[in-house]
Design a protein around this motif. Structure first.
Motif, PDB file in Angstrom:
ATOM      1  N   MET A 147      54.774  47.524  40.407  1.00  0.00           N
ATOM      2  CA  MET A 147      53.917  46.342  40.445  1.00  0.00           C
ATOM      3  C   MET A 147      54.006  45.584  39.123  1.00  0.00           C
ATOM      4  O   MET A 147      54.021  44.356  39.109  1.00  0.00           O
ATOM      5  CB  MET A 147      52.471  46.779  40.729  1.00  0.00           C
ATOM      6  CG  MET A 147      51.484  45.627  40.803  1.00  0.00           C
ATOM      7  SD  MET A 147      51.927  44.398  42.042  1.00  0.00           S
ATOM      8  CE  MET A 147      51.163  45.080  43.484  1.00  0.00           C
ATOM      9  N   GLY A 148      54.076  46.316  38.018  1.00  0.00           N
ATOM     10  CA  GLY A 148      54.199  45.693  36.697  1.00  0.00           C
ATOM     11  C   GLY A 148      55.418  44.784  36.623  1.00  0.00           C
ATOM     12  O   GLY A 148      55.355  43.679  36.083  1.00  0.00           O
ATOM     13  N   PHE A 149      56.541  45.230  37.191  1.00  0.00           N
ATOM     14  CA  PHE A 149      57.759  44.417  37.200  1.00  0.00           C
ATOM     15  C   PHE A 149      57.533  43.132  38.007  1.00  0.00           C
ATOM     16  O   PHE A 149      57.897  42.044  37.589  1.00  0.00           O
ATOM     17  CB  PHE A 149      58.929  45.209  37.806  1.00  0.00           C
ATOM     18  CG  PHE A 149      59.598  46.116  36.809  1.00  0.00           C
ATOM     19  CD1 PHE A 149      60.716  45.687  36.122  1.00  0.00           C
ATOM     20  CD2 PHE A 149      59.111  47.385  36.552  1.00  0.00           C
ATOM     21  CE1 PHE A 149      61.351  46.512  35.190  1.00  0.00           C
ATOM     22  CE2 PHE A 149      59.729  48.212  35.632  1.00  0.00           C
ATOM     23  CZ  PHE A 149      60.854  47.778  34.952  1.00  0.00           C
ATOM     24  N   ASP A 183      42.953  53.808  40.226  1.00  0.00           N
ATOM     25  CA  ASP A 183      42.458  55.186  40.383  1.00  0.00           C
ATOM     26  C   ASP A 183      42.507  55.960  39.066  1.00  0.00           C
ATOM     27  O   ASP A 183      42.308  57.168  39.045  1.00  0.00           O
ATOM     28  CB  ASP A 183      43.236  55.924  41.483  1.00  0.00           C
ATOM     29  CG  ASP A 183      44.724  56.046  41.150  1.00  0.00           C
ATOM     30  OD1 ASP A 183      45.111  55.646  40.031  1.00  0.00           O
ATOM     31  OD2 ASP A 183      45.486  56.535  41.999  1.00  0.00           O
ATOM     32  N   GLY A 184      42.810  55.246  37.976  1.00  0.00           N
ATOM     33  CA  GLY A 184      42.781  55.882  36.650  1.00  0.00           C
ATOM     34  C   GLY A 184      43.988  56.765  36.356  1.00  0.00           C
ATOM     35  O   GLY A 184      44.003  57.467  35.357  1.00  0.00           O
ATOM     36  N   THR A 185      45.029  56.717  37.209  1.00  0.00           N
ATOM     37  CA  THR A 185      46.223  57.545  36.985  1.00  0.00           C
ATOM     38  C   THR A 185      46.885  57.192  35.657  1.00  0.00           C
ATOM     39  O   THR A 185      47.269  58.059  34.893  1.00  0.00           O
ATOM     40  CB  THR A 185      47.263  57.331  38.119  1.00  0.00           C
ATOM     41  OG1 THR A 185      46.570  57.340  39.343  1.00  0.00           O
ATOM     42  CG2 THR A 185      48.351  58.376  38.104  1.00  0.00           C
ATOM     43  N   GLU A 191      45.528  48.485  33.154  1.00  0.00           N
ATOM     44  CA  GLU A 191      44.945  47.383  32.373  1.00  0.00           C
ATOM     45  C   GLU A 191      45.951  46.255  32.194  1.00  0.00           C
ATOM     46  O   GLU A 191      45.611  45.083  32.304  1.00  0.00           O
ATOM     47  CB  GLU A 191      44.492  47.900  30.994  1.00  0.00           C
ATOM     48  CG  GLU A 191      43.152  48.616  31.078  1.00  0.00           C
ATOM     49  CD  GLU A 191      42.781  49.332  29.783  1.00  0.00           C
ATOM     50  OE1 GLU A 191      41.928  50.225  29.855  1.00  0.00           O
ATOM     51  OE2 GLU A 191      43.365  49.003  28.723  1.00  0.00           O
ATOM     52  N   ARG A 192      47.206  46.648  31.943  1.00  0.00           N
ATOM     53  CA  ARG A 192      48.254  45.634  31.772  1.00  0.00           C
ATOM     54  C   ARG A 192      48.431  44.845  33.070  1.00  0.00           C
ATOM     55  O   ARG A 192      48.505  43.617  33.062  1.00  0.00           O
ATOM     56  CB  ARG A 192      49.565  46.334  31.392  1.00  0.00           C
ATOM     57  CG  ARG A 192      50.724  45.390  31.218  1.00  0.00           C
ATOM     58  CD  ARG A 192      52.006  46.114  30.861  1.00  0.00           C
ATOM     59  NE  ARG A 192      53.117  45.183  30.817  1.00  0.00           N
ATOM     60  CZ  ARG A 192      53.884  44.892  31.859  1.00  0.00           C
ATOM     61  NH1 ARG A 192      53.660  45.470  33.030  1.00  0.00           N
ATOM     62  NH2 ARG A 192      54.872  44.032  31.746  1.00  0.00           N
ATOM     63  N   ASN A 193      48.474  45.569  34.198  1.00  0.00           N
ATOM     64  CA  ASN A 193      48.651  44.904  35.482  1.00  0.00           C
ATOM     65  C   ASN A 193      47.486  43.959  35.790  1.00  0.00           C
ATOM     66  O   ASN A 193      47.698  42.856  36.307  1.00  0.00           O
ATOM     67  CB  ASN A 193      48.783  45.937  36.609  1.00  0.00           C
ATOM     68  CG  ASN A 193      50.178  46.563  36.644  1.00  0.00           C
ATOM     69  OD1 ASN A 193      51.091  46.088  35.974  1.00  0.00           O
ATOM     70  ND2 ASN A 193      50.349  47.633  37.398  1.00  0.00           N
ATOM     71  N   MET A 194      46.267  44.380  35.466  1.00  0.00           N
ATOM     72  CA  MET A 194      45.112  43.527  35.748  1.00  0.00           C
ATOM     73  C   MET A 194      45.142  42.265  34.885  1.00  0.00           C
ATOM     74  O   MET A 194      44.759  41.191  35.331  1.00  0.00           O
ATOM     75  CB  MET A 194      43.795  44.298  35.517  1.00  0.00           C
ATOM     76  CG  MET A 194      43.503  45.324  36.600  1.00  0.00           C
ATOM     77  SD  MET A 194      43.413  44.593  38.264  1.00  0.00           S
ATOM     78  CE  MET A 194      41.684  44.153  38.352  1.00  0.00           C
ATOM     79  N   ARG A 195      45.624  42.421  33.640  1.00  0.00           N
ATOM     80  CA  ARG A 195      45.733  41.241  32.756  1.00  0.00           C
ATOM     81  C   ARG A 195      46.751  40.252  33.326  1.00  0.00           C
ATOM     82  O   ARG A 195      46.516  39.046  33.355  1.00  0.00           O
ATOM     83  CB  ARG A 195      46.193  41.667  31.351  1.00  0.00           C
ATOM     84  CG  ARG A 195      45.067  42.145  30.439  1.00  0.00           C
ATOM     85  CD  ARG A 195      45.505  42.091  28.976  1.00  0.00           C
ATOM     86  NE  ARG A 195      46.700  42.852  28.715  1.00  0.00           N
ATOM     87  CZ  ARG A 195      46.725  44.165  28.452  1.00  0.00           C
ATOM     88  NH1 ARG A 195      45.593  44.862  28.414  1.00  0.00           N
ATOM     89  NH2 ARG A 195      47.863  44.794  28.213  1.00  0.00           N
ATOM     90  N   ALA A 234      39.444  46.041  43.773  1.00  0.00           N
ATOM     91  CA  ALA A 234      39.605  45.619  42.372  1.00  0.00           C
ATOM     92  C   ALA A 234      40.146  44.195  42.291  1.00  0.00           C
ATOM     93  O   ALA A 234      39.740  43.408  41.434  1.00  0.00           O
ATOM     94  CB  ALA A 234      40.552  46.576  41.654  1.00  0.00           C
ATOM     95  N   LEU A 235      41.055  43.862  43.217  1.00  0.00           N
ATOM     96  CA  LEU A 235      41.633  42.519  43.198  1.00  0.00           C
ATOM     97  C   LEU A 235      40.657  41.489  43.727  1.00  0.00           C
ATOM     98  O   LEU A 235      40.582  40.362  43.230  1.00  0.00           O
ATOM     99  CB  LEU A 235      42.911  42.489  44.038  1.00  0.00           C
ATOM    100  CG  LEU A 235      44.115  43.188  43.461  1.00  0.00           C
ATOM    101  CD1 LEU A 235      45.333  42.946  44.319  1.00  0.00           C
ATOM    102  CD2 LEU A 235      44.372  42.708  42.043  1.00  0.00           C
TER     103      LEU A 235
END
Lengths: 249, 118
Positions: A147-149, A183-185, A191-195, A234-235
């Motif tokens: 997802m980050g990519f 899920d805190g994995t 955090e990066r993905n949410m930003r 979350a989204l």
């Protein structure tokens, strides 16, 4: 595996186009490769032959093989590549698609399809045995990393109008997105993905640029996905927050 | 400062100044491979051979040092080189290379200067 047909490498038009592409690639790889190594890579780039006298790195073998299609990559991964981990590496990096080496989006999409199914699947097997060890590689995909990519690329689409794989594989992206949760994995990754997600959503609620069809179309699809409540909580929360901020402005 | 750092001061002949600027600025822009070979070529075979030896060392450590703080004076060029445990060997080879290219080379171990400041 036998080498696929590379007869087209003798074609003058192909060679001329290849020269233009090489000129772009050489500017970067000359920074690290010595002349003798550069000559071997160039020979491989134009002919697919490894008779230049110096070894060519695994990723160069994959990206510079003259034939950039499934048959070509099958040959490279099964016969030339030494390290098995190159398959998993490119499973993730195919989301970016190496535009410098693969200037045409069709090739980048094909490269993405080589590693991924039509929709996101956490478990992927290579089409053929890979590397010196000749093993079929099984990937347990890290969906947060993947997802980050996608999100980094989508930020570039929404903020700078960059052409992305995501626009061409919308179904895949939304299938991955429906599995998005916190899920805190891996807190840093989350955090990066949410930003990144916030930056994308901010662009979605901005007054859209009517000239940018890709951006507009993706923003519409994303808004629809979020409004249809198929999205993870979350989204949805982030989406409400961003919309509220827009109303306050 | 955790890494080792050396400051280089090169006195060069005026007519070669432009070549040196391109060479050292290139290193500061992380242009180490064929670019560097092309830029050392005009200084002759002995310099080329010293560069090949230096590049073999870089291959051995699988890392390049970091070239920073470029400062171009009228007849001298200054910069710093920092890196890991292999740096002293690399600095000695850089010193030899630049000397063979015709520069008067002064090297100061910046890590020692930093420690003295404490």
């Amino acid at each position: 595996m036998t080498i696929p047909d590379l007869g087209f490498t003798n074609d003058e038009t192909w060679k001329n186009q290849r020269e233009i592409l090489w000129a772009h690639i050489e500017v970067e790889i000359k920074k690290n490769l010595r002349k003798k190594e550069l000559a071997s890579v160039k020979n491989y780039f134009f002919t697919g032959n490894l008779d230049g006298g110096y070894p060519v790195s695994d990723n160069s073998l994959i990206l510079y093989f003259p034939r950039q299609d499934f048959e070509g990559w099958d040959y490279v991964f099964s016969t030339l590549v030494k390290k098995v981990d190159r398959f998993e590496h490119n499973f993730y990096y195919s989301v970016y698609g190496y535009p410098d080496v693969m200037p045409e989006m069709n090739t980048r999409v094909l490269f993405f399809d080589y590693f991924h199914a039509e929709t996101f699947s956490p478990s992927i097997r290579s089409r053929i045995p890979i590397g010196k060890e000749g093993v079929v590689v099984e990937i347990n995909a890290n969906k947060y990393r993947l997802m980050g990519f996608f999100l980094s690329d989508l930020v570039a689409l929404m903020e700078k109008g960059k052409e992305t794989i995501c626009e061409n594989r919308v179904r895949y992206f939304f299938s991955l997105l429906s599995e998005f949760d916190l899920d805190g994995t891996d807190k840093n990754m989350e955090e990066r993905n949410m930003r990144l997600f916030r930056r994308i959503l901010v662009q979605c609620v901005k007054k859209s640029d009517p000239d940018d069809a890709s951006k507009l179309s993706f923003a519409k699809d994303l808004a629809h996905f979020l409004e249809s409540h198929k999205a993870p909580q979350a989204l949805l929360d982030l989406w409400s927050e961003v919309k509220q901020e827009k109303e306050v402005e | 400062m955790s890494s080792i750092c050396f400051q280089f001061d090169l006195r060069v002949i005026r007519t070669d100044h432009e070549k040196w600027v391109t060479l050292i600025q290139g290193l500061c822009n992380e242009e180490f491979g064929a670019y560097l070979e092309e830029r050392v070529e005009p200084f002759g075979e002995a310099a080329e051979s010293a560069l090949a030896d230096l590049m073999d060392t870089w291959d051995k450590f699988r890392d390049f040092p970091s070239f920073d703080d470029y400062d171009d004076g009228e007849n001298s060029i200054r910069f710093t080189v920092s890196g890991g445990y292999g740096l002293p060997e690399e600095v000695a080879k850089l010193q030899q290379l630049f000397s063979l290219c015709g520069a008067q080379v002064t090297v100061i171990d910046q890590s020692l200067v930093d420690r003295d400041d404490l």
